[in-house]
Scaffold this motif. Sequence first.
Motif, PDB file in Angstrom:
ATOM      1  N   TYR A  42     -14.589 -31.023 -35.944  1.00 24.78           N
ATOM      2  CA  TYR A  42     -13.853 -29.928 -36.581  1.00 24.78           C
ATOM      3  C   TYR A  42     -12.822 -30.412 -37.592  1.00 24.78           C
ATOM      4  O   TYR A  42     -12.385 -29.626 -38.449  1.00 24.78           O
ATOM      5  CB  TYR A  42     -13.193 -29.058 -35.516  1.00 24.78           C
ATOM      6  N   ASN A  43     -12.429 -31.674 -37.534  1.00 21.09           N
ATOM      7  CA  ASN A  43     -11.561 -32.213 -38.591  1.00 21.09           C
ATOM      8  C   ASN A  43     -12.220 -32.053 -39.952  1.00 21.09           C
ATOM      9  O   ASN A  43     -11.564 -31.766 -40.956  1.00 21.09           O
ATOM     10  CB  ASN A  43     -11.262 -33.698 -38.337  1.00 21.09           C
ATOM     11  N   THR A  44     -13.535 -32.251 -39.993  1.00 19.04           N
ATOM     12  CA  THR A  44     -14.279 -32.089 -41.244  1.00 19.04           C
ATOM     13  C   THR A  44     -14.228 -30.647 -41.719  1.00 19.04           C
ATOM     14  O   THR A  44     -14.101 -30.382 -42.923  1.00 19.04           O
ATOM     15  CB  THR A  44     -15.736 -32.538 -41.047  1.00 19.04           C
ATOM     16  N   VAL A  45     -14.321 -29.708 -40.787  1.00 18.64           N
ATOM     17  CA  VAL A  45     -14.274 -28.287 -41.140  1.00 18.64           C
ATOM     18  C   VAL A  45     -12.969 -27.958 -41.847  1.00 18.64           C
ATOM     19  O   VAL A  45     -12.944 -27.221 -42.840  1.00 18.64           O
ATOM     20  CB  VAL A  45     -14.461 -27.409 -39.889  1.00 18.64           C
ATOM     21  N   HIS A  46     -11.874 -28.510 -41.370  1.00 19.55           N
ATOM     22  CA  HIS A  46     -10.575 -28.250 -41.998  1.00 19.55           C
ATOM     23  C   HIS A  46     -10.565 -28.762 -43.441  1.00 19.55           C
ATOM     24  O   HIS A  46     -10.030 -28.105 -44.342  1.00 19.55           O
ATOM     25  CB  HIS A  46      -9.458 -28.920 -41.197  1.00 19.55           C
ATOM     26  N   HIS A  47     -11.145 -29.939 -43.656  1.00 18.02           N
ATOM     27  CA  HIS A  47     -11.181 -30.498 -45.006  1.00 18.02           C
ATOM     28  C   HIS A  47     -12.076 -29.677 -45.928  1.00 18.02           C
ATOM     29  O   HIS A  47     -11.825 -29.597 -47.133  1.00 18.02           O
ATOM     30  CB  HIS A  47     -11.656 -31.955 -44.958  1.00 18.02           C
ATOM     31  N   PHE A  48     -13.120 -29.075 -45.374  1.00 16.19           N
ATOM     32  CA  PHE A  48     -13.997 -28.222 -46.175  1.00 16.19           C
ATOM     33  C   PHE A  48     -13.316 -26.920 -46.595  1.00 16.19           C
ATOM     34  O   PHE A  48     -13.763 -26.262 -47.533  1.00 16.19           O
ATOM     35  CB  PHE A  48     -15.254 -27.845 -45.370  1.00 16.19           C
ATOM     36  N   ASP A  53     -21.073 -37.082 -45.075  1.00 13.12           N
ATOM     37  CA  ASP A  53     -20.454 -37.926 -46.101  1.00 13.12           C
ATOM     38  C   ASP A  53     -21.136 -37.806 -47.459  1.00 13.12           C
ATOM     39  O   ASP A  53     -20.602 -38.285 -48.460  1.00 13.12           O
ATOM     40  CB  ASP A  53     -20.452 -39.385 -45.650  1.00 13.12           C
ATOM     41  N   THR A  54     -22.323 -37.193 -47.498  1.00 16.39           N
ATOM     42  CA  THR A  54     -23.003 -37.012 -48.781  1.00 16.39           C
ATOM     43  C   THR A  54     -22.576 -35.736 -49.488  1.00 16.39           C
ATOM     44  O   THR A  54     -23.056 -35.460 -50.592  1.00 16.39           O
ATOM     45  CB  THR A  54     -24.538 -36.961 -48.590  1.00 16.39           C
ATOM     46  N   LEU A  55     -21.693 -34.969 -48.874  1.00 20.99           N
ATOM     47  CA  LEU A  55     -21.376 -33.633 -49.384  1.00 20.99           C
ATOM     48  C   LEU A  55     -20.151 -33.598 -50.288  1.00 20.99           C
ATOM     49  O   LEU A  55     -19.636 -32.517 -50.584  1.00 20.99           O
ATOM     50  CB  LEU A  55     -21.176 -32.667 -48.207  1.00 20.99           C
ATOM     51  N   GLY A  56     -19.711 -34.764 -50.745  1.00 17.73           N
ATOM     52  CA  GLY A  56     -18.504 -34.809 -51.571  1.00 17.73           C
ATOM     53  C   GLY A  56     -18.593 -33.954 -52.820  1.00 17.73           C
ATOM     54  O   GLY A  56     -17.622 -33.295 -53.213  1.00 17.73           O
ATOM     55  N   GLY A  57     -19.739 -33.958 -53.465  1.00 20.69           N
ATOM     56  CA  GLY A  57     -19.882 -33.158 -54.678  1.00 20.69           C
ATOM     57  C   GLY A  57     -19.759 -31.678 -54.417  1.00 20.69           C
ATOM     58  O   GLY A  57     -19.084 -30.953 -55.170  1.00 20.69           O
ATOM     59  N   LEU A  58     -20.383 -31.215 -53.338  1.00 16.69           N
ATOM     60  CA  LEU A  58     -20.269 -29.796 -52.975  1.00 16.69           C
ATOM     61  C   LEU A  58     -18.842 -29.453 -52.592  1.00 16.69           C
ATOM     62  O   LEU A  58     -18.334 -28.373 -52.920  1.00 16.69           O
ATOM     63  CB  LEU A  58     -21.219 -29.467 -51.825  1.00 16.69           C
ATOM     64  N   TRP A  59     -18.179 -30.368 -51.882  1.00 14.95           N
ATOM     65  CA  TRP A  59     -16.792 -30.140 -51.485  1.00 14.95           C
ATOM     66  C   TRP A  59     -15.900 -30.013 -52.714  1.00 14.95           C
ATOM     67  O   TRP A  59     -15.088 -29.089 -52.814  1.00 14.95           O
ATOM     68  CB  TRP A  59     -16.323 -31.288 -50.588  1.00 14.95           C
ATOM     69  N   GLU A 119     -40.961 -37.799 -31.917  1.00 15.79           N
ATOM     70  CA  GLU A 119     -42.288 -37.231 -32.152  1.00 15.79           C
ATOM     71  C   GLU A 119     -42.262 -35.711 -32.015  1.00 15.79           C
ATOM     72  O   GLU A 119     -42.873 -34.992 -32.819  1.00 15.79           O
ATOM     73  CB  GLU A 119     -43.288 -37.828 -31.159  1.00 15.79           C
ATOM     74  N   ALA A 120     -41.527 -35.214 -31.021  1.00 13.88           N
ATOM     75  CA  ALA A 120     -41.515 -33.777 -30.747  1.00 13.88           C
ATOM     76  C   ALA A 120     -40.802 -32.977 -31.829  1.00 13.88           C
ATOM     77  O   ALA A 120     -41.061 -31.780 -31.987  1.00 13.88           O
ATOM     78  CB  ALA A 120     -40.860 -33.516 -29.395  1.00 13.88           C
ATOM     79  N   THR A 121     -39.897 -33.612 -32.554  1.00 14.39           N
ATOM     80  CA  THR A 121     -39.108 -32.887 -33.561  1.00 14.39           C
ATOM     81  C   THR A 121     -39.488 -33.277 -34.986  1.00 14.39           C
ATOM     82  O   THR A 121     -38.793 -32.917 -35.939  1.00 14.39           O
ATOM     83  CB  THR A 121     -37.606 -33.139 -33.354  1.00 14.39           C
ATOM     84  N   ALA A 122     -40.585 -33.991 -35.145  1.00 12.95           N
ATOM     85  CA  ALA A 122     -40.993 -34.453 -36.470  1.00 12.95           C
ATOM     86  C   ALA A 122     -41.278 -33.292 -37.423  1.00 12.95           C
ATOM     87  O   ALA A 122     -41.193 -33.442 -38.648  1.00 12.95           O
ATOM     88  CB  ALA A 122     -42.219 -35.354 -36.360  1.00 12.95           C
ATOM     89  N   ASP A 123     -41.609 -32.121 -36.863  1.00 10.66           N
ATOM     90  CA  ASP A 123     -41.920 -30.964 -37.700  1.00 10.66           C
ATOM     91  C   ASP A 123     -40.678 -30.236 -38.192  1.00 10.66           C
ATOM     92  O   ASP A 123     -40.778 -29.368 -39.070  1.00 10.66           O
ATOM     93  CB  ASP A 123     -42.807 -29.985 -36.933  1.00 10.66           C
ATOM     94  N   ILE A 124     -39.520 -30.557 -37.648  1.00  9.35           N
ATOM     95  CA  ILE A 124     -38.272 -29.926 -38.089  1.00  9.35           C
ATOM     96  C   ILE A 124     -37.818 -30.604 -39.378  1.00  9.35           C
ATOM     97  O   ILE A 124     -37.662 -31.827 -39.417  1.00  9.35           O
ATOM     98  CB  ILE A 124     -37.186 -30.031 -37.005  1.00  9.35           C
ATOM     99  N   PRO A 125     -37.589 -29.855 -40.444  1.00  9.68           N
ATOM    100  CA  PRO A 125     -37.202 -30.482 -41.714  1.00  9.68           C
ATOM    101  C   PRO A 125     -35.870 -31.229 -41.608  1.00  9.68           C
ATOM    102  O   PRO A 125     -34.979 -30.828 -40.853  1.00  9.68           O
ATOM    103  CB  PRO A 125     -37.082 -29.296 -42.673  1.00  9.68           C
ATOM    104  N   GLU A 126     -35.761 -32.317 -42.371  1.00 12.73           N
ATOM    105  CA  GLU A 126     -34.479 -33.010 -42.465  1.00 12.73           C
ATOM    106  C   GLU A 126     -33.523 -32.172 -43.306  1.00 12.73           C
ATOM    107  O   GLU A 126     -33.928 -31.501 -44.255  1.00 12.73           O
ATOM    108  CB  GLU A 126     -34.656 -34.393 -43.077  1.00 12.73           C
ATOM    109  N   VAL A 127     -32.269 -32.246 -42.961  1.00 14.21           N
ATOM    110  CA  VAL A 127     -31.257 -31.456 -43.649  1.00 14.21           C
ATOM    111  C   VAL A 127     -31.039 -31.982 -45.063  1.00 14.21           C
ATOM    112  O   VAL A 127     -31.171 -33.179 -45.335  1.00 14.21           O
ATOM    113  CB  VAL A 127     -29.931 -31.466 -42.845  1.00 14.21           C
ATOM    114  N   SER A 128     -30.708 -31.070 -45.961  1.00 16.57           N
ATOM    115  CA  SER A 128     -30.346 -31.441 -47.329  1.00 16.57           C
ATOM    116  C   SER A 128     -29.090 -30.669 -47.721  1.00 16.57           C
ATOM    117  O   SER A 128     -28.751 -29.652 -47.095  1.00 16.57           O
ATOM    118  CB  SER A 128     -31.481 -31.101 -48.301  1.00 16.57           C
ATOM    119  N   PRO A 129     -28.382 -31.108 -48.754  1.00 18.16           N
ATOM    120  CA  PRO A 129     -27.189 -30.365 -49.186  1.00 18.16           C
ATOM    121  C   PRO A 129     -27.471 -28.909 -49.512  1.00 18.16           C
ATOM    122  O   PRO A 129     -26.600 -28.053 -49.345  1.00 18.16           O
ATOM    123  CB  PRO A 129     -26.732 -31.151 -50.423  1.00 18.16           C
ATOM    124  N   ASP A 130     -28.676 -28.607 -49.954  1.00 14.59           N
ATOM    125  CA  ASP A 130     -29.022 -27.216 -50.268  1.00 14.59           C
ATOM    126  C   ASP A 130     -28.878 -26.300 -49.062  1.00 14.59           C
ATOM    127  O   ASP A 130     -28.552 -25.112 -49.215  1.00 14.59           O
ATOM    128  CB  ASP A 130     -30.456 -27.145 -50.797  1.00 14.59           C
TER     129      ASP A 130
END
Length: 207
Positions: free
Chosen positions: A137-143, A100-106, A61-72
Amino acid sequence: MPTSVNVAVIYYSSTGTVAAIARAIAKDAENAGAQVRLRRAAELAPQAAIDSNPAWAANAEATADIPEVSPDDMVWADAVILGTPTRYGNVTAQLKQFLDTLGGLWQAGQLADKVYSGFTSTSTAHGGQESTLLALYNTVHHFGGILVAPGYTDPSKFVDGNPYGTSHVAGQGDIPVGEQTLTAARVQAERVVKFTRALKAGLAAEN
């Protein structure tokens, strides 16, 4: 005029500890001169599970105003600071789902050459802080990202003792984020902004 820096603070938090750290890091990055987007990963747990834990429900409830992240948000950012509580020494499913949704950007190379850093929380001092951040940080290396961890670059880091990233021992949610963690958050945010600005300015000069 200093080089402009865009920082995305992207996190998942169930009972609120990581959310508190995320807010602090976002504020500290702004104070260091960055443009900041604070974003939360979408919740995957069923409502019944959330409602069964008062702290979880209160944080939702307290964080409902924070937008959900998107690839943008990833494309916009020059630096990305990722936060997750530990799950058996690993990254939460909610944050991992977003990554895991960022494959296209990667594949398009749009995640490379950015600065990355991370923060976490655990129930106990040996509950997986280091392994969670290293797994992240394993993900960072792949990026093809540029990892900027706090290291032992400030006297306060010899107090909190975690060179991998800001971390907090939350107990069963009954140990609130205090000055030691907030200091670590500030050191990390300032370091990320500093090196992102230097990297961006250097790349611009080369071009």
